[in-house]
Design a protein around this motif. Structure first.
Motif, PDB file in Angstrom:
ATOM      1  N   ALA A 114     -22.336 -43.495  24.768  1.00  0.00           N
ATOM      2  CA  ALA A 114     -21.189 -42.860  25.412  1.00  0.00           C
ATOM      3  C   ALA A 114     -19.953 -43.742  25.329  1.00  0.00           C
ATOM      4  CB  ALA A 114     -21.530 -42.542  26.865  1.00  0.00           C
ATOM      5  N   LYS A 115     -20.125 -45.023  25.598  1.00  0.00           N
ATOM      6  CA  LYS A 115     -18.975 -45.926  25.586  1.00  0.00           C
ATOM      7  C   LYS A 115     -18.455 -46.147  24.162  1.00  0.00           C
ATOM      8  CE  LYS A 115     -18.703 -46.741  30.019  1.00  0.00           C
ATOM      9  NZ  LYS A 115     -17.539 -46.252  30.805  1.00  0.00           N
ATOM     10  N   GLY A 116     -19.349 -46.128  23.175  1.00  0.00           N
ATOM     11  CA  GLY A 116     -18.892 -46.182  21.791  1.00  0.00           C
ATOM     12  C   GLY A 116     -18.034 -44.966  21.450  1.00  0.00           C
ATOM     13  N   GLY A 117     -18.431 -43.811  21.955  1.00  0.00           N
ATOM     14  CA  GLY A 117     -17.626 -42.607  21.773  1.00  0.00           C
ATOM     15  C   GLY A 117     -16.267 -42.721  22.430  1.00  0.00           C
ATOM     16  N   ILE A 118     -16.221 -43.380  23.598  1.00  0.00           N
ATOM     17  CA  ILE A 118     -14.951 -43.593  24.290  1.00  0.00           C
ATOM     18  C   ILE A 118     -14.000 -44.426  23.426  1.00  0.00           C
ATOM     19  CG2 ILE A 118     -13.948 -45.021  26.133  1.00  0.00           C
ATOM     20  CD1 ILE A 118     -14.510 -42.290  27.087  1.00  0.00           C
ATOM     21  N   ASN A 119     -14.525 -45.453  22.767  1.00  0.00           N
ATOM     22  CA  ASN A 119     -13.672 -46.269  21.906  1.00  0.00           C
ATOM     23  C   ASN A 119     -13.099 -45.447  20.763  1.00  0.00           C
ATOM     24  OD1 ASN A 119     -14.337 -48.381  23.564  1.00  0.00           O
ATOM     25  ND2 ASN A 119     -15.581 -49.473  22.064  1.00  0.00           N
ATOM     26  N   ALA A 120     -13.920 -44.601  20.158  1.00  0.00           N
ATOM     27  CA  ALA A 120     -13.452 -43.751  19.071  1.00  0.00           C
ATOM     28  C   ALA A 120     -12.442 -42.727  19.574  1.00  0.00           C
ATOM     29  CB  ALA A 120     -14.638 -43.059  18.402  1.00  0.00           C
ATOM     30  N   LEU A 121     -12.699 -42.156  20.747  1.00  0.00           N
ATOM     31  CA  LEU A 121     -11.749 -41.209  21.335  1.00  0.00           C
ATOM     32  C   LEU A 121     -10.408 -41.897  21.586  1.00  0.00           C
ATOM     33  CD1 LEU A 121     -11.066 -38.476  22.665  1.00  0.00           C
ATOM     34  CD2 LEU A 121     -12.048 -39.386  24.792  1.00  0.00           C
ATOM     35  N   THR A 122     -10.466 -43.141  22.058  1.00  0.00           N
ATOM     36  CA  THR A 122      -9.238 -43.889  22.346  1.00  0.00           C
ATOM     37  C   THR A 122      -8.387 -44.076  21.098  1.00  0.00           C
ATOM     38  OG1 THR A 122     -10.255 -45.064  24.208  1.00  0.00           O
ATOM     39  CG2 THR A 122      -8.368 -46.123  23.148  1.00  0.00           C
ATOM     40  N   THR A 123      -9.002 -44.497  20.007  1.00  0.00           N
ATOM     41  CA  THR A 123      -8.221 -44.729  18.789  1.00  0.00           C
ATOM     42  C   THR A 123      -7.690 -43.422  18.209  1.00  0.00           C
ATOM     43  OG1 THR A 123     -10.276 -44.779  17.489  1.00  0.00           O
ATOM     44  CG2 THR A 123      -9.375 -46.892  18.224  1.00  0.00           C
ATOM     45  N   HIS A 124      -8.461 -42.346  18.334  1.00  0.00           N
ATOM     46  CA  HIS A 124      -7.963 -41.052  17.874  1.00  0.00           C
ATOM     47  C   HIS A 124      -6.735 -40.622  18.666  1.00  0.00           C
ATOM     48  CE1 HIS A 124      -7.420 -36.820  17.201  1.00  0.00           C
ATOM     49  NE2 HIS A 124      -7.666 -36.599  18.481  1.00  0.00           N
ATOM     50  N   LEU A 125      -6.825 -40.704  19.991  1.00  0.00           N
ATOM     51  CA  LEU A 125      -5.700 -40.295  20.829  1.00  0.00           C
ATOM     52  C   LEU A 125      -4.461 -41.125  20.524  1.00  0.00           C
ATOM     53  CD1 LEU A 125      -7.600 -39.895  24.213  1.00  0.00           C
ATOM     54  CD2 LEU A 125      -6.563 -38.040  22.911  1.00  0.00           C
ATOM     55  N   ALA A 126      -4.669 -42.426  20.309  1.00  0.00           N
ATOM     56  CA  ALA A 126      -3.540 -43.298  19.995  1.00  0.00           C
ATOM     57  C   ALA A 126      -2.843 -42.851  18.715  1.00  0.00           C
ATOM     58  CB  ALA A 126      -4.027 -44.740  19.864  1.00  0.00           C
ATOM     59  N   CYS A 127      -3.638 -42.486  17.722  1.00  0.00           N
ATOM     60  CA  CYS A 127      -3.085 -42.044  16.443  1.00  0.00           C
ATOM     61  C   CYS A 127      -2.421 -40.671  16.564  1.00  0.00           C
ATOM     62  CB  CYS A 127      -4.192 -42.001  15.401  1.00  0.00           C
ATOM     63  SG  CYS A 127      -3.652 -41.478  13.766  1.00  0.00           S
ATOM     64  N   GLN A 128      -3.107 -39.755  17.214  1.00  0.00           N
ATOM     65  CA  GLN A 128      -2.638 -38.367  17.271  1.00  0.00           C
ATOM     66  C   GLN A 128      -1.394 -38.200  18.126  1.00  0.00           C
ATOM     67  OE1 GLN A 128      -4.467 -35.656  15.708  1.00  0.00           O
ATOM     68  NE2 GLN A 128      -2.541 -34.590  16.063  1.00  0.00           N
ATOM     69  N   TYR A 129      -1.329 -38.925  19.247  1.00  0.00           N
ATOM     70  CA  TYR A 129      -0.275 -38.660  20.223  1.00  0.00           C
ATOM     71  C   TYR A 129       0.681 -39.830  20.440  1.00  0.00           C
ATOM     72  CZ  TYR A 129      -3.547 -34.899  21.033  1.00  0.00           C
ATOM     73  OH  TYR A 129      -4.384 -33.831  20.843  1.00  0.00           O
ATOM     74  N   GLY A 130       0.429 -40.956  19.756  1.00  0.00           N
ATOM     75  CA  GLY A 130       1.310 -42.096  19.936  1.00  0.00           C
ATOM     76  C   GLY A 130       2.753 -41.797  19.575  1.00  0.00           C
ATOM     77  N   SER A 131       2.961 -40.996  18.555  1.00  0.00           N
ATOM     78  CA  SER A 131       4.320 -40.686  18.113  1.00  0.00           C
ATOM     79  C   SER A 131       5.065 -39.797  19.097  1.00  0.00           C
ATOM     80  CB  SER A 131       4.290 -40.025  16.734  1.00  0.00           C
ATOM     81  OG  SER A 131       3.571 -38.804  16.780  1.00  0.00           O
ATOM     82  N   THR A 132       4.342 -39.209  20.046  1.00  0.00           N
ATOM     83  CA  THR A 132       4.991 -38.400  21.077  1.00  0.00           C
ATOM     84  C   THR A 132       5.395 -39.229  22.286  1.00  0.00           C
ATOM     85  OG1 THR A 132       2.989 -37.820  22.341  1.00  0.00           O
ATOM     86  CG2 THR A 132       3.492 -36.478  20.397  1.00  0.00           C
ATOM     87  N   GLY A 133       4.993 -40.516  22.300  1.00  0.00           N
ATOM     88  CA  GLY A 133       5.318 -41.375  23.433  1.00  0.00           C
ATOM     89  C   GLY A 133       4.152 -41.602  24.377  1.00  0.00           C
ATOM     90  N   ILE A 134       2.978 -41.091  24.033  1.00  0.00           N
ATOM     91  CA  ILE A 134       1.789 -41.283  24.866  1.00  0.00           C
ATOM     92  C   ILE A 134       0.911 -42.348  24.231  1.00  0.00           C
ATOM     93  CG2 ILE A 134      -0.308 -40.208  25.783  1.00  0.00           C
ATOM     94  CD1 ILE A 134       1.276 -37.547  25.796  1.00  0.00           C
ATOM     95  N   ARG A 135       0.735 -43.455  24.925  1.00  0.00           N
ATOM     96  CA  ARG A 135      -0.109 -44.551  24.441  1.00  0.00           C
ATOM     97  C   ARG A 135      -1.502 -44.436  25.054  1.00  0.00           C
ATOM     98  NH1 ARG A 135       0.756 -49.212  26.228  1.00  0.00           N
ATOM     99  NH2 ARG A 135       2.146 -48.704  27.979  1.00  0.00           N
ATOM    100  N   THR A 136      -2.517 -44.716  24.256  1.00  0.00           N
ATOM    101  CA  THR A 136      -3.891 -44.681  24.739  1.00  0.00           C
ATOM    102  C   THR A 136      -4.592 -45.977  24.361  1.00  0.00           C
ATOM    103  OG1 THR A 136      -3.961 -42.285  24.371  1.00  0.00           O
ATOM    104  CG2 THR A 136      -6.060 -43.398  24.770  1.00  0.00           C
ATOM    105  N   ASN A 137      -5.151 -46.647  25.352  1.00  0.00           N
ATOM    106  CA  ASN A 137      -5.901 -47.877  25.150  1.00  0.00           C
ATOM    107  C   ASN A 137      -7.167 -47.830  26.000  1.00  0.00           C
ATOM    108  OD1 ASN A 137      -4.045 -49.716  23.464  1.00  0.00           O
ATOM    109  ND2 ASN A 137      -2.678 -48.971  25.070  1.00  0.00           N
ATOM    110  N   ALA A 138      -8.021 -48.802  25.795  1.00  0.00           N
ATOM    111  CA  ALA A 138      -9.247 -48.897  26.581  1.00  0.00           C
ATOM    112  C   ALA A 138      -9.451 -50.334  27.045  1.00  0.00           C
ATOM    113  CB  ALA A 138     -10.460 -48.438  25.773  1.00  0.00           C
ATOM    114  N   VAL A 139     -10.124 -50.490  28.152  1.00  0.00           N
ATOM    115  CA  VAL A 139     -10.603 -51.797  28.582  1.00  0.00           C
ATOM    116  C   VAL A 139     -12.121 -51.767  28.504  1.00  0.00           C
ATOM    117  CG1 VAL A 139      -8.630 -52.298  30.056  1.00  0.00           C
ATOM    118  CG2 VAL A 139     -10.634 -51.160  31.037  1.00  0.00           C
ATOM    119  N   ALA A 140     -12.689 -52.887  28.101  1.00  0.00           N
ATOM    120  CA  ALA A 140     -14.147 -52.996  27.971  1.00  0.00           C
ATOM    121  C   ALA A 140     -14.615 -54.104  28.901  1.00  0.00           C
ATOM    122  CB  ALA A 140     -14.540 -53.287  26.526  1.00  0.00           C
ATOM    123  N   PRO A 141     -14.955 -53.770  30.137  1.00  0.00           N
ATOM    124  CA  PRO A 141     -15.390 -54.802  31.076  1.00  0.00           C
ATOM    125  C   PRO A 141     -16.768 -55.344  30.729  1.00  0.00           C
ATOM    126  CG  PRO A 141     -14.709 -52.782  32.211  1.00  0.00           C
ATOM    127  CD  PRO A 141     -14.887 -52.453  30.766  1.00  0.00           C
TER     128      PRO A 141
END
Length: 274
Positions: free
Chosen positions: A151-178
């Motif tokens: 599940a957490k591996g999927g979260i990392n992939a989702l994070t990078t996708h969102l960053a790519c897809q929506y970063g140009s609109t002004g929405i930044r997506t990152n993750a923390v891995a505690p």
């Protein structure tokens, strides 16, 4: 006034993050299952620089993302930040994980964040931020990770996708891995000597991590101070995932002998070709 939706907000990392946001003047919609714990959170944060609203709901519910986002907009007029923090622990390795447990872990820690992101994107202000809480078990092959690691591996992939897809609109997506930090979800496991040694003895830090350490990273990635950071997974683990550290106690522990295996290549296992 900026507004944040935080899932799993009633305890641990979520509660520490909610407190940090409120103290910075950011209104918080706290989402969790336990209405009693949410009420305690509201009382603890009452009178702070920013208001708090809560929603007692299971993040797996079909209407949970919509209700949370709608509450933010109805109560505070906008949404600027989403923190997907809700999670569960005590996973099992793959061969011990039945389908019911697999579905539960994936629903809470992958499907739910996906759906909260999708709903938030409908109204998220720009600039805006999404921070997903991943795990060091998605960076390295953690023992007994199983469905949790998946599940957490999927979260990392989702994070990078969102960053790519929506970063140009002004929405930044990152993750923390505690790494393992002192929260109600983990403290009971510190009584397990193997668990303690695997985490504490392999972390080059003078203390155990705290929920506040992770909250600081979440806050940073949600703030203008990280305006040029997008699509990153930040480990907050005292060096556990990037070092080969062992305490003196672990280094001096009695070890079982390792017998060379000559069966495949004609040389001991691990010997290079050089």
């Amino acid at each position: 006034m900026h507004v944040a939706v935080i899932t799993g907000a009633s305890s641990g990392i979520g509660l520490a993050t909610a407190k940090m946001f409120v103290e910075a003047g950011i209104a918080v919609v706290g989402v969790a299952r336990d209405a009693g714990k949410l009420a305690a959170m509201e009382r603890a944060l009452a009178g702070g620089p920013a208001p708090v609203a809560t929603l007692a709901v299971d993040v797996r519910d079909d209407d949970a993302p919509r209700r949370a986002v709608d509450l933010a907009v109805e109560r505070f007029g906008r949404l600027d930040h989403l923190v997907n923090n809700a999670g569960i622990g005590s996973p099992k390795p793959v061969h011990e994980t039945d389908d019911e447990t697999l579905d539960y872990f994936l629903d809470v820690m992958l499907r739910s964040p996906f759906r909260f992101c999708r709903e938030a994107l409908r109204v998220l202000a720009t600039p805006g931020t999404i921070v997903n809480v991943s795990s060091t078990y998605a960076l390295l092959g953690g023992l007994r990770g199983g469905a949790y690691s998946a599940a957490k591996g999927g979260i990392n992939a989702l994070t990078t996708h969102l960053a790519c897809q929506y970063g140009s609109t002004g929405i930044r997506t990152n993750a923390v891995a505690p790494g393992v930090v002192a929260t109600p979800m983990t403290m009971g496991r510190m009584d397990d000597e193997r668990f303690r040694r695997m985490n504490v003895d392999m972390t080059p830090s003078t203390r155990m991590g705290l929920a506040e350490d992770v909250a600081q990273a979440i806050f940073f990635l949600s703030s203008p101070a990280s305006a040029w950071i997008n699509g990153q997974v930040l480990a907050v683990d005292g060096g556990w995932s990037t070092t080969k550290f062992l305490t003196e106690e672990a280094l001096s522990a009695e070890r079982r002998p390792v017998t060379p295996d000559w069966s495949h290549s004609g040389r001991p296992r691990g010997e290079g070709a050089g």
